[in-house]
Design a protein around this motif. Sequence first.
Motif, mmCIF file in Angstrom:
data_model
loop_
_atom_site.group_PDB
_atom_site.id
_atom_site.type_symbol
_atom_site.label_atom_id
_atom_site.label_comp_id
_atom_site.label_asym_id
_atom_site.label_seq_id
_atom_site.Cartn_x
_atom_site.Cartn_y
_atom_site.Cartn_z
ATOM 1 N N LYS A 107 0.608 -1.190 0.311
ATOM 2 C CA LYS A 107 0.152 0.146 -0.002
ATOM 3 C C LYS A 107 0.896 0.967 -0.217
ATOM 4 C CE LYS A 107 -4.378 -1.672 0.170
ATOM 5 N NZ LYS A 107 -5.490 -0.888 -1.522
ATOM 6 N N PHE A 108 2.328 0.959 -0.060
ATOM 7 C CA PHE A 108 3.500 1.878 0.246
ATOM 8 C C PHE A 108 4.448 2.517 -1.106
ATOM 9 C CE2 PHE A 108 0.970 1.844 4.297
ATOM 10 C CZ PHE A 108 0.807 3.322 4.859
ATOM 11 N N ARG A 109 4.408 3.910 -1.200
ATOM 12 C CA ARG A 109 5.344 3.503 -1.731
ATOM 13 C C ARG A 109 6.858 3.898 -1.337
ATOM 14 N NH1 ARG A 109 3.104 7.797 -3.946
ATOM 15 N NH2 ARG A 109 4.884 8.865 -2.976
ATOM 16 N N GLN A 110 7.763 3.384 -1.571
ATOM 17 C CA GLN A 110 9.555 3.793 -0.764
ATOM 18 C C GLN A 110 9.778 4.150 0.135
ATOM 19 O OE1 GLN A 110 11.792 1.341 0.626
ATOM 20 N NE2 GLN A 110 10.924 -0.446 -0.003
ATOM 21 N N ASP A 111 9.543 5.830 -1.058
ATOM 22 C CA ASP A 111 9.491 7.559 -0.613
ATOM 23 C C ASP A 111 8.157 7.400 0.756
ATOM 24 O OD1 ASP A 111 6.972 7.744 -2.091
ATOM 25 O OD2 ASP A 111 8.355 8.593 -3.621
ATOM 26 N N GLN A 112 7.242 6.520 0.616
ATOM 27 C CA GLN A 112 6.236 7.249 1.615
ATOM 28 C C GLN A 112 6.836 6.485 2.829
ATOM 29 O OE1 GLN A 112 3.025 5.170 -0.665
ATOM 30 N NE2 GLN A 112 2.022 7.379 -0.317
ATOM 31 N N LEU A 113 7.370 6.402 3.019
ATOM 32 C CA LEU A 113 7.703 5.113 4.669
ATOM 33 C C LEU A 113 8.933 5.713 4.577
ATOM 34 C CD1 LEU A 113 7.437 1.532 3.152
ATOM 35 C CD2 LEU A 113 5.946 2.990 4.754
ATOM 36 N N GLN A 114 9.558 5.988 6.362
ATOM 37 C CA GLN A 114 10.754 6.122 7.557
ATOM 38 C C GLN A 114 11.050 4.945 7.293
ATOM 39 O OE1 GLN A 114 9.466 8.058 10.431
ATOM 40 N NE2 GLN A 114 9.198 9.804 9.415
ATOM 41 N N GLN A 115 12.983 5.335 6.986
ATOM 42 C CA GLN A 115 13.628 3.940 6.412
ATOM 43 C C GLN A 115 13.843 4.252 8.573
ATOM 44 O OE1 GLN A 115 15.680 2.000 4.021
ATOM 45 N NE2 GLN A 115 18.015 2.427 5.033
ATOM 46 N N TYR A 116 14.738 3.108 9.077
ATOM 47 C CA TYR A 116 14.735 2.859 10.442
ATOM 48 C C TYR A 116 16.122 1.284 10.319
ATOM 49 C CZ TYR A 116 11.529 -0.302 12.470
ATOM 50 O OH TYR A 116 11.169 -1.031 12.887
ATOM 51 N N SER A 117 16.928 1.596 11.387
ATOM 52 C CA SER A 117 17.924 0.685 11.893
ATOM 53 C C SER A 117 17.649 0.577 13.621
ATOM 54 C CB SER A 117 18.890 0.850 12.031
ATOM 55 O OG SER A 117 20.476 -0.115 12.466
ATOM 56 N N THR A 118 17.706 -1.076 13.883
ATOM 57 C CA THR A 118 17.139 -1.721 15.406
ATOM 58 C C THR A 118 18.666 -1.033 15.268
ATOM 59 O OG1 THR A 118 18.554 -3.618 13.872
ATOM 60 C CG2 THR A 118 15.824 -3.821 14.531
ATOM 61 N N GLY A 119 18.444 -1.440 16.978
ATOM 62 C CA GLY A 119 20.068 -0.994 18.443
ATOM 63 C C GLY A 119 20.930 -1.758 17.550
ATOM 64 N N GLY A 120 20.700 -2.937 17.538
ATOM 65 C CA GLY A 120 21.708 -3.905 17.362
ATOM 66 C C GLY A 120 22.559 -4.283 18.540
ATOM 67 N N THR A 121 22.124 -4.003 19.769
ATOM 68 C CA THR A 121 22.883 -4.389 21.392
ATOM 69 C C THR A 121 22.915 -5.905 21.347
ATOM 70 O OG1 THR A 121 21.087 -2.421 21.928
ATOM 71 C CG2 THR A 121 22.639 -3.691 23.579
ATOM 72 N N ALA A 126 19.841 -4.912 12.015
ATOM 73 C CA ALA A 126 18.643 -5.106 10.853
ATOM 74 C C ALA A 126 17.903 -3.827 10.145
ATOM 75 C CB ALA A 126 17.501 -5.929 11.233
ATOM 76 N N VAL A 127 17.188 -3.492 8.943
ATOM 77 C CA VAL A 127 16.720 -2.268 8.763
ATOM 78 C C VAL A 127 15.001 -2.529 9.021
ATOM 79 C CG1 VAL A 127 16.599 -0.500 6.618
ATOM 80 C CG2 VAL A 127 18.898 -1.466 7.776
ATOM 81 N N SER A 128 14.436 -1.897 8.743
ATOM 82 C CA SER A 128 13.385 -1.721 8.760
ATOM 83 C C SER A 128 12.330 -0.481 8.045
ATOM 84 C CB SER A 128 11.960 -2.091 10.357
ATOM 85 O OG SER A 128 11.157 -2.851 9.325
ATOM 86 N N HIS A 129 10.861 -0.597 8.130
ATOM 87 C CA HIS A 129 10.364 0.479 7.962
ATOM 88 C C HIS A 129 9.299 0.608 8.679
ATOM 89 C CE1 HIS A 129 12.761 -0.461 4.243
ATOM 90 N NE2 HIS A 129 12.810 0.867 4.235
#
Length: 474
Positions: A107-121, A126-129
């Motif tokens: 339902k979303f285009r890539q430019d409509q989403l915010q990308q973030y990275s998990t903390g990695g502790t 991993a990268v998600s949106h």
Amino acid sequence: MSSYSTLLRKTFLPVLLRRDNRGSALEHWEFLKKTQFWTRQQLLDYQWQKLTTLLEHAYNTCPYYTRKFNELSLTPGSFKSVEDLRLLPILTRHDLYDHKDDLVSSKFRQDQLQQYSTGGTTGQRAVSHRNQESFNIKLGLQWRHEGWMGRMPCDKMIQLWPANMDFVEDPGWKEKIKDRYFLRSLMYQAGSAREEELRNVVAGFKSFKPKFLKVFPSALQKLAEYLVETHDRVPHIRGIQSTGEPLYDSTRALFENVFQTPVYDMYGTREVGNTACQCHEGKSLHVAMETQIVEFVKNGQPVEYGEEGEMLITDLTNYGAPMIRYQINDYGVPVKEDCACGRGLATMSNAVGRVTDDIVAPDGTRHSGHVLGVVLTFEGPMLVGQMQIEQHSLHDYLIRVTNKPVPTQDKFDYITDAIRKLVRAEVKIDFEVVDQIPREKSGKVRYVVNKLSEAEKAQAGSAREGSVEDTGHR
């Protein structure tokens, strides 16, 4: 609070938020201020409504969930209550990494989403949106939680933050003016014990005169110790919100003594934002039931109230890349008693820690990091700086201790004796005195680093499979 803050909140803030496509955050804030006082049943009904919508969306628009539902012969109609979430498998960080594209909604285009990275502790990052509206809801929730310590948007606040990833490398002058004079929230990088850095932070406090702090406890601990050592003072603070790391009783006591103000513990993550926070009653954390469902499980089954369990979080706001039953790699304790503040929100203990933050005794018993924090830094007759416990084998430990205050042999002896009593075995403990404890890439300080091999864990676990012993609160 000041009339200038009110003016900014009513005039500048709405304009800025609309410009950045965040205008609805104010509406969500107002809504969440009301819903916190709904009855528990009203909140549960709202949760269920949000969950049914999310499940249908995930099934129809996310290839990952379409596949999982079909493999289990499920449809959105198969779910009759929140408890039926257990029909679905746990979503892990490895799944985020391996299926990142299939988890994104069509339902979303890539430019409509915010990308973030998990903390990695805990290792793998991993990268998600997330979709913009999810971010706006979480911003409203952030303001609600800050409000519990007295802060309203645009009231002066300083954030002491060690996570490099959260800093803009070279913000322009417009951003600096916006942050200082309009949003009135400044972020200081406070990840080391360097005197020059601490002097700069103190100077920033005196110049900006914040009324509130949002901090990683390890970062504020360095500043508090510096103020005690130098007999320096900063302008009065009205409230402190601690997040990012466990807040131990000894650390809370230090902050309240140095800054003469209450400390409010908040549990949140990069993946789902704020999850739970303390109110003025200061006992348990209120779970944000309107934005997420938190399960506490052991061996896949729900734990009883008062029992420690691994936390699984379903984000009810993120339609960009739904996270259902996400294994956050933290553990917590659900609390049955309602809070005296009158909020209908479910509660959990403030004893929250990483799943990997434990030591394993030779008999297989696991002792969580927050238990060690109580035993080693609060119950003992000692004043120590920061510590990190690194377990190399079932009988070998390395413990790092910072050099301010200078640790003495009696403190080493107490730590050694306390750990041996806890694990009920003769173990070898080496100490390393350091200037500062090394940080993870996320900026967090891991209190316990377990370096046991899988074979050693299996060997220890054969004595008491899956056992977790918890003897205290942080």
